[in-house]
Motif scaffolding. Structure first.
Motif, short mmCIF file in Angstrom:
data_model
loop_
_atom_site.label_atom_id
_atom_site.label_comp_id
_atom_site.label_asym_id
_atom_site.label_seq_id
_atom_site.Cartn_x
_atom_site.Cartn_y
_atom_site.Cartn_z
N VAL A 144 0.74 -1.01 0.06
CA VAL A 144 0.07 0.03 -0.09
C VAL A 144 0.86 1.23 0.21
N LEU A 145 1.93 1.46 0.69
CA LEU A 145 2.84 2.46 0.87
C LEU A 145 3.53 2.63 -0.69
N ALA A 146 4.02 1.56 -1.30
CA ALA A 146 4.56 1.79 -2.42
C ALA A 146 3.70 1.94 -3.57
N LEU A 147 2.27 1.90 -3.40
CA LEU A 147 1.48 1.95 -4.54
C LEU A 147 1.39 3.67 -4.76
N PRO A 148 1.10 4.11 -5.87
CA PRO A 148 0.76 5.49 -6.17
C PRO A 148 -0.94 5.73 -5.60
N MET A 149 -1.29 6.80 -4.95
CA MET A 149 -2.42 7.09 -4.53
C MET A 149 -3.29 7.64 -5.64
N GLN A 150 -2.73 8.37 -6.57
CA GLN A 150 -3.42 8.67 -7.60
C GLN A 150 -2.78 8.10 -9.16
N PRO A 151 -2.86 6.92 -9.26
CA PRO A 151 -1.98 6.51 -10.75
C PRO A 151 -2.51 7.17 -11.92
N VAL A 152 -1.66 7.19 -12.82
CA VAL A 152 -1.89 7.85 -14.06
C VAL A 152 -1.18 7.05 -15.17
N CYS A 153 -1.75 7.03 -16.36
CA CYS A 153 -1.19 6.23 -17.38
C CYS A 153 0.11 6.72 -17.83
N ARG A 154 0.21 8.28 -17.79
CA ARG A 154 1.45 8.82 -17.99
C ARG A 154 1.51 10.30 -17.36
N GLU A 155 2.47 10.72 -17.35
CA GLU A 155 2.56 11.95 -16.33
C GLU A 155 1.83 13.14 -16.80
N ASP A 156 1.75 13.28 -18.10
CA ASP A 156 0.99 14.29 -18.86
C ASP A 156 -0.41 14.06 -19.60
N CYS A 157 -1.00 12.89 -18.81
CA CYS A 157 -2.21 12.55 -19.24
C CYS A 157 -3.26 13.68 -19.41
N PRO A 158 -3.82 13.97 -20.33
CA PRO A 158 -4.76 15.32 -20.54
C PRO A 158 -6.16 14.65 -19.77
N GLY A 159 -6.54 13.58 -19.69
CA GLY A 159 -7.66 13.10 -18.91
C GLY A 159 -8.84 13.04 -20.28
N LEU A 160 -10.14 13.47 -19.49
CA LEU A 160 -11.20 13.38 -20.44
C LEU A 160 -11.84 14.82 -20.62
N CYS A 161 -12.52 14.97 -21.62
CA CYS A 161 -13.24 16.19 -21.99
C CYS A 161 -14.34 16.29 -20.96
N SER A 162 -14.37 17.31 -20.46
CA SER A 162 -15.54 17.69 -19.29
C SER A 162 -16.71 17.88 -19.94
N GLU A 163 -16.89 18.36 -21.25
CA GLU A 163 -17.93 18.48 -21.85
C GLU A 163 -18.72 16.98 -22.28
N CYS A 164 -17.93 15.90 -23.07
CA CYS A 164 -18.40 15.21 -23.48
C CYS A 164 -17.80 13.78 -23.21
N GLY A 165 -16.74 13.96 -22.40
CA GLY A 165 -16.12 12.85 -21.74
C GLY A 165 -15.30 12.07 -22.98
N ALA A 166 -14.88 12.53 -23.95
CA ALA A 166 -13.91 12.01 -24.90
C ALA A 166 -12.47 11.91 -24.39
N ARG A 167 -11.66 10.94 -24.65
CA ARG A 167 -10.20 10.97 -24.17
C ARG A 167 -9.50 12.07 -24.88
N LEU A 168 -8.92 12.69 -24.22
CA LEU A 168 -8.08 13.99 -24.95
C LEU A 168 -6.98 13.57 -25.52
N ALA A 169 -6.30 12.40 -25.23
CA ALA A 169 -5.21 11.95 -25.60
C ALA A 169 -5.16 11.41 -26.91
N ASP A 170 -6.24 10.95 -27.36
CA ASP A 170 -6.83 10.50 -28.76
C ASP A 170 -7.02 11.48 -29.60
N ASP A 171 -7.32 12.84 -29.15
CA ASP A 171 -7.68 13.78 -30.19
C ASP A 171 -7.11 15.08 -29.58
N PRO A 172 -5.81 15.54 -29.81
CA PRO A 172 -5.35 16.81 -29.24
C PRO A 172 -6.02 17.93 -29.44
#
Length: 213
Positions: A144-172
């Motif tokens: 538990v101590l070794a695991l990240p509390m907020q895991p991300v697929c990559r440090e600069d992951c832009p996340g999801l569009c707040s409007e429609c939920g699209a994955r922003l990494a797929d469409d910059p």
């Protein structure tokens, strides 16, 4: 804490220290691959899947008050990115060190009648039971101590569009035209006025036609 039930030596996370003996300074090194127990992680967000292999490297050292266990656990952790919710996996390495006390010795190695004479002192202590110790609680804490509390697929992951939920990494270039609600209201009003003007014009033209007839 003091043991309440006998440990099962067949449990792969239970280790036997009889060969080590009680001579301070004696050392024993062990390696073992075990299956991960259930719920080895952080609340279903990220962790080591149940049954996945966990490679253990242990160093057991006999000291005055018990057996000092130092080790490393290596496994493959899985989870999902907290930004884009995509599945992720990574190699996990967790180090730990824990003292398992002799049931008949205090923290200075002196003998006493029964473990648990001082409940407050025993509350956070782990004890040997018939020369056996259970590594599972130590392993859980270390992972538990070794695991990240907020895991991300990559440090600069832009996340999801707040409007429609699209994955922003797929469409910059993904975006939505933002319209100020005040302008939207004015545009709606302007549209209504234009529609009214057209109606008035149509009425006027009809009146002209009637007069001409």
């Amino acid at each position: 804490m003091a043991p309440n039930a006998r440990l099962d030596h067949r449990n792969p996370l239970v280790f036997d220290t009889h060969e080590l003996g009680r001579r301070p300074g004696a050392l024993q090194r062990l390696t073992r691959t075990v299956e991960a127990p259930a719920d080895l992680g952080i609340g279903g967000v990220v962790g080591v899947p149940e049954g996945a292999p966990v490679a253990l490297e242990l160093r057991l050292e006999s000291v005055m008050e018990g057996v000092l266990v130092t080790g490393t656990a290596r496994a493959r952790a899985e989870g999902e990115c907290v930004r884009c919710l995509e599945p992720l996996g990574f190699d996990l390495e967790a180090d730990f060190q824990e003292l398992f006390s002799y049931p008949d010795a205090d923290d200075r190695g002196r003998a006493h009648a029964e473990p648990g004479d001082d409940a407050e002192d025993d509350e956070d202590r782990l004890f040997l039971e018939d020369g056996l110790f259970d590594l599972e609680p130590v392993l859980r804490d270390a992972v538990v101590l070794a695991l990240p509390m907020q895991p991300v697929c990559r440090e600069d992951c832009p996340g999801l569009c707040s409007e429609c939920g699209a994955r922003l990494a797929d469409d910059p270039d993904h975006h939505h035209d933002a319209v100020d609600i005040r302008w939207a209201a004015l545009q709606e009003l302007a549209g209504s006025l234009k529609s009214g003007d057209k109606d008035d014009t149509s009425g006027a033209e009809a009146g002209v036609d009637e007069k001409q007839e």
